[in-house]
Design a protein around this motif. Structure first.
Motif, short mmCIF file in Angstrom:
data_model
loop_
_atom_site.label_atom_id
_atom_site.label_comp_id
_atom_site.label_asym_id
_atom_site.label_seq_id
_atom_site.Cartn_x
_atom_site.Cartn_y
_atom_site.Cartn_z
N UNK A 1 0.84 -1.21 0.00
CA UNK A 1 0.00 0.00 0.00
C UNK A 1 0.87 1.26 0.00
N UNK A 2 1.97 1.22 0.75
CA UNK A 2 2.90 2.36 0.75
C UNK A 2 3.55 2.52 -0.62
N UNK A 3 3.89 1.39 -1.27
CA UNK A 3 4.44 1.46 -2.62
C UNK A 3 3.44 2.09 -3.59
N UNK A 4 2.17 1.74 -3.44
CA UNK A 4 1.13 2.31 -4.30
C UNK A 4 1.03 3.81 -4.10
N UNK A 5 1.08 4.25 -2.85
CA UNK A 5 0.99 5.68 -2.55
C UNK A 5 2.22 6.42 -3.07
N UNK A 6 3.41 5.86 -2.84
CA UNK A 6 4.63 6.48 -3.36
C UNK A 6 4.60 6.56 -4.88
N UNK A 7 4.12 5.49 -5.53
CA UNK A 7 4.04 5.48 -6.99
C UNK A 7 3.07 6.55 -7.48
N UNK A 8 1.93 6.64 -6.83
CA UNK A 8 0.93 7.61 -7.26
C UNK A 8 1.45 9.04 -7.13
N UNK A 9 2.00 9.38 -5.97
CA UNK A 9 2.46 10.74 -5.78
C UNK A 9 3.69 11.06 -6.62
#
Length: 148
Positions: free
Chosen positions: A70-78
């Motif tokens: 989930x943190x990877x997804x957030x980092x990727x998105x931002x």
């Protein structure tokens, strides 16, 4: 069974794609000629998703603390949104290469952001200590020169 279904899908998809391409050739050509920026913007969105998915699936490099999906997804998105914002407001032009760049930033962000965070928090105390010693040495020399 899965391998059979996958091979069957690949075999059947080639004629289906060919027929669809011939049937919609005029529509695609018209859309590309009339809406190139919008299509590239949509491609950037697809590349964001692909880069985020690839970063979640790819294991973390050695020496880096494992990151939750989930943190990877957030980092990727931002990361990809910041790259797209830079392209829109600074470059003021979109091309196919920019869409690939947005996808690449989306893929690399989950590893780069924690590494940058660790770098800043490890170097900040060292920099502060160096600055304090420099200032104290500089103030100490100026006091010594004024008294003598």
């Amino acid at each position: 069974m899965f391998g059979f279904i996958t091979r069957l899908a690949v075999i059947v998809s080639i004629p289906v794609i060919s027929l669809t391409r011939k049937a919609n050739a005029g529509v695609v050509q018209t859309a590309v000629s009339q809406y190139p920026q919008e299509l590239i913007f949509a491609l950037c969105g697809v590349m964001m998703f692909a880069g985020a998915l690839a970063s979640i699936v790819t294991p973390d490099p050695e020496g880096v603390k494992p990151t939750k999906p989930m943190a990877k997804l957030i980092y990727s998105f931002f990361g990809s949104v910041s790259a797209l914002t830079y392209l829109v407001f600074c470059e003021k032009d979109l091309s196919l290469v920019h869409a690939l760049w947005v996808g690449g930033v989306s893929f690399v962000s989950p590893v780069a952001i924690p590494s940058l965070k660790a770098l800043v928090f490890e170097l900040m105390p060292i920099a502060m200590q160096t600055l304090k010693s420099f200032i104290s040495k500089w103030i100490g020399q100026s006091k010594g020169n004024g008294n003598g």
